[in-house]
Design a protein around this motif. Structure first.
Motif, short mmCIF file in Angstrom:
data_model
loop_
_atom_site.label_atom_id
_atom_site.label_comp_id
_atom_site.label_asym_id
_atom_site.label_seq_id
_atom_site.Cartn_x
_atom_site.Cartn_y
_atom_site.Cartn_z
N GLY A 43 35.58 -23.08 28.72
CA GLY A 43 34.23 -23.30 28.21
C GLY A 43 33.60 -24.62 28.61
N TRP A 44 34.35 -25.51 29.27
CA TRP A 44 33.77 -26.80 29.65
C TRP A 44 32.71 -26.62 30.73
CZ3 TRP A 44 36.12 -32.21 29.64
CH2 TRP A 44 36.80 -32.45 28.45
N ARG A 45 31.70 -27.47 30.65
CA ARG A 45 30.65 -27.53 31.67
C ARG A 45 30.89 -28.79 32.50
NH1 ARG A 45 25.68 -25.28 30.92
NH2 ARG A 45 24.69 -27.27 31.38
N CYS A 46 31.11 -28.60 33.81
CA CYS A 46 31.51 -29.71 34.68
C CYS A 46 30.58 -29.83 35.88
CB CYS A 46 32.94 -29.50 35.19
SG CYS A 46 34.16 -29.24 33.88
N TRP A 47 30.33 -31.07 36.26
CA TRP A 47 29.54 -31.35 37.48
C TRP A 47 30.41 -32.15 38.43
CZ3 TRP A 47 24.91 -35.32 37.54
CH2 TRP A 47 24.40 -35.39 38.85
N GLU A 48 30.70 -31.56 39.58
CA GLU A 48 31.45 -32.23 40.64
C GLU A 48 30.44 -32.78 41.64
OE1 GLU A 48 34.84 -33.54 42.89
OE2 GLU A 48 34.52 -32.99 40.79
N GLY A 65 37.50 -21.53 33.21
CA GLY A 65 37.50 -20.09 33.03
C GLY A 65 36.12 -19.47 33.05
N PRO A 66 36.05 -18.17 32.71
CA PRO A 66 34.77 -17.45 32.80
C PRO A 66 33.72 -17.91 31.81
CG PRO A 66 36.46 -16.07 31.79
CD PRO A 66 37.16 -17.30 32.32
N THR A 67 34.13 -18.59 30.74
CA THR A 67 33.15 -19.07 29.77
C THR A 67 32.63 -20.46 30.12
OG1 THR A 67 34.90 -20.02 28.37
CG2 THR A 67 34.24 -17.73 27.94
N GLY A 68 33.20 -21.08 31.15
CA GLY A 68 32.77 -22.42 31.55
C GLY A 68 31.84 -22.40 32.75
N LYS A 69 31.63 -23.60 33.30
CA LYS A 69 30.70 -23.74 34.42
C LYS A 69 31.09 -24.95 35.24
CE LYS A 69 25.70 -24.34 35.21
NZ LYS A 69 24.39 -24.46 34.51
N VAL A 70 31.09 -24.79 36.57
CA VAL A 70 31.36 -25.89 37.48
C VAL A 70 30.22 -25.94 38.50
CG1 VAL A 70 32.91 -26.90 39.19
CG2 VAL A 70 33.85 -25.62 37.23
N GLY A 102 21.21 -30.33 35.80
CA GLY A 102 21.48 -29.79 34.48
C GLY A 102 21.79 -30.93 33.52
N GLU A 103 22.09 -30.57 32.30
CA GLU A 103 22.43 -31.56 31.29
C GLU A 103 23.46 -30.98 30.34
OE1 GLU A 103 18.69 -30.53 28.30
OE2 GLU A 103 18.63 -32.35 29.51
N GLY A 104 23.97 -31.82 29.47
CA GLY A 104 24.95 -31.35 28.51
C GLY A 104 26.32 -31.10 29.10
N PHE A 105 26.64 -31.77 30.23
CA PHE A 105 27.95 -31.59 30.84
C PHE A 105 29.03 -32.26 30.00
CE2 PHE A 105 25.23 -31.09 34.64
CZ PHE A 105 25.75 -29.90 35.14
N ASP A 106 30.17 -31.60 29.91
CA ASP A 106 31.33 -32.19 29.26
C ASP A 106 32.03 -33.19 30.18
OD1 ASP A 106 31.56 -30.40 26.75
OD2 ASP A 106 31.45 -28.95 28.38
N LEU A 107 31.91 -32.95 31.48
CA LEU A 107 32.57 -33.79 32.49
C LEU A 107 31.68 -33.92 33.71
CD1 LEU A 107 35.18 -35.16 33.76
CD2 LEU A 107 35.64 -32.89 34.73
N GLY A 134 29.61 -37.76 23.93
CA GLY A 134 31.05 -37.61 23.95
C GLY A 134 31.61 -37.14 25.27
N GLY A 135 30.72 -36.75 26.19
CA GLY A 135 31.15 -36.28 27.50
C GLY A 135 31.74 -37.40 28.33
N ARG A 136 32.54 -37.04 29.31
CA ARG A 136 33.28 -38.01 30.13
C ARG A 136 32.74 -38.08 31.55
NH1 ARG A 136 38.45 -40.17 27.86
NH2 ARG A 136 39.09 -38.71 26.26
N LEU A 137 32.69 -39.31 32.07
CA LEU A 137 32.39 -39.55 33.48
C LEU A 137 33.62 -40.18 34.12
CD1 LEU A 137 30.53 -39.77 35.96
CD2 LEU A 137 29.66 -41.92 35.03
N LEU A 138 34.10 -39.57 35.21
CA LEU A 138 35.22 -40.10 35.98
C LEU A 138 34.73 -40.37 37.40
CD1 LEU A 138 38.25 -40.72 36.51
CD2 LEU A 138 38.54 -38.27 36.98
N VAL A 139 34.82 -41.62 37.82
CA VAL A 139 34.40 -42.02 39.16
C VAL A 139 35.59 -42.67 39.86
CG1 VAL A 139 32.78 -43.38 40.52
CG2 VAL A 139 32.04 -42.39 38.36
N GLU A 140 35.84 -42.27 41.10
CA GLU A 140 37.00 -42.77 41.84
C GLU A 140 36.57 -43.19 43.24
OE1 GLU A 140 40.64 -40.19 40.17
OE2 GLU A 140 39.12 -38.95 41.16
#
Length: 264
Positions: A43-48, A65-70, A102-107, A134-140
């Motif tokens: 169910g997580w919404r992610c932006w790569e 999974g099918p309830t999430g979004k990438v 988009g907005e409201g990403f979990d990651l 509460g969403g997370r940003l990971l930058v590498e």
């Protein structure tokens, strides 16, 4: 241009697939360790951001999974071998000038991207804005100045040549205005983007077959530039490639800094 993307952005030369595979082998375990620690799941919404390969996107797709979004974005989505299918969406997008997709990403995650973005401060603010509370940003990103040697254990002429060619690459990059110490500034940049509970760590790979693969690919890609700039001869470069292929050198990739924080 960085060690991990040694071509000018508007050129597509041979070796892109090899470099992408080497980077995935080197850095995917670290990236996945962080993402697992965040609890990425159904169910997580992610932006790569700036996706340059399929491995991270595929990992995220399986987790959400099918309830999430990438949402995988970049200036050149040609890395995608097959058309996107749920939960993956692929979009052309310039994070340095366009609003988030988009907005409201979990990651939100970006690896080896920001050093190439003209206005990385604006890009980070855009990524932070796209997070839910509460969403997370990971930058590498890598830090070429933190550990400048390709052969940290320099004990022979082949190692001296390798380190001299690495210094030549650093000169090329510096001449183009690259920030060789970009990676270490990521925690500060995340705080400036409004994130809280910022942390960071570093991964420094040594003596991995992927280090050798990355070094060989990079050397081939910058061969003509090194020669034109008078920083190396064709004979030196050919000798270095033979030395790499021998498998007798403990080669290192630049340290990758991973920094993460939350939107409060």
């Amino acid at each position: 241009m960085t060690l991990t993307d040694a071509n000018p952005p508007d050129h597509r030369r041979a070796g892109v697939a090899e470099r992408s595979a080497a980077l995935a082998a080197l850095f995917d375990p670290t990236t996945f360790r962080h993402l697992e620690g965040f609890g990425v799941g159904p169910g997580w919404r992610c932006w790569e951001v700036g996706a340059g390969g399929t491995t991270v996107v595929s990992w995220l797709a399986k987790r959400v999974g099918p309830t999430g979004k990438v949402v995988a974005t970049g200036l050149d989505p040609s890395w995608a071998a097959v058309p996107a299918r749920p939960p993956v969406q692929i979009r052309l997008h310039d994070v340095s000038v366009e609003e988030p997709p988009g907005e409201g990403f979990d990651l939100v995650h970006a690896r080896l991207v920001l050093a190439e973005v003209p206005d990385c401060v604006r890009a980070l603010r855009s990524m932070a804005k796209a997070l839910r509370p509460g969403g997370r940003l990971l930058v590498e990103d890598v830090d070429l100045a933190l550990q400048p040697l390709v052969c940290p254990d320099e004990h022979g002429p082949e190692h001296q040549l390798a380190n001299r060619l690495r210094q030549a690459l650093r000169q090329l990059l510096a001449g183009r205005g690259a920030d060789l110490a970009f990676g270490r500034g990521l925690p500060r940049l995340l705080r400036a983007a409004g994130l809280r509970r910022v942390e960071a760590d570093a991964y420094f790979p040594v003596a991995s077959p992927a280090c050798a693969a990355l070094e060989a690919t990079t050397t081939r890609q910058i061969r003509d530039e090194l020669i034109s700039a008078g920083l190396a001869t064709a004979q030196e470069i050919d000798r270095h490639l033979v030395n790499i292929a021998s498998g007798t050198m403990d080669l290192a990739a630049p340290p990758m800094i991973s920094a993460w924080g939350r939107r409060m």
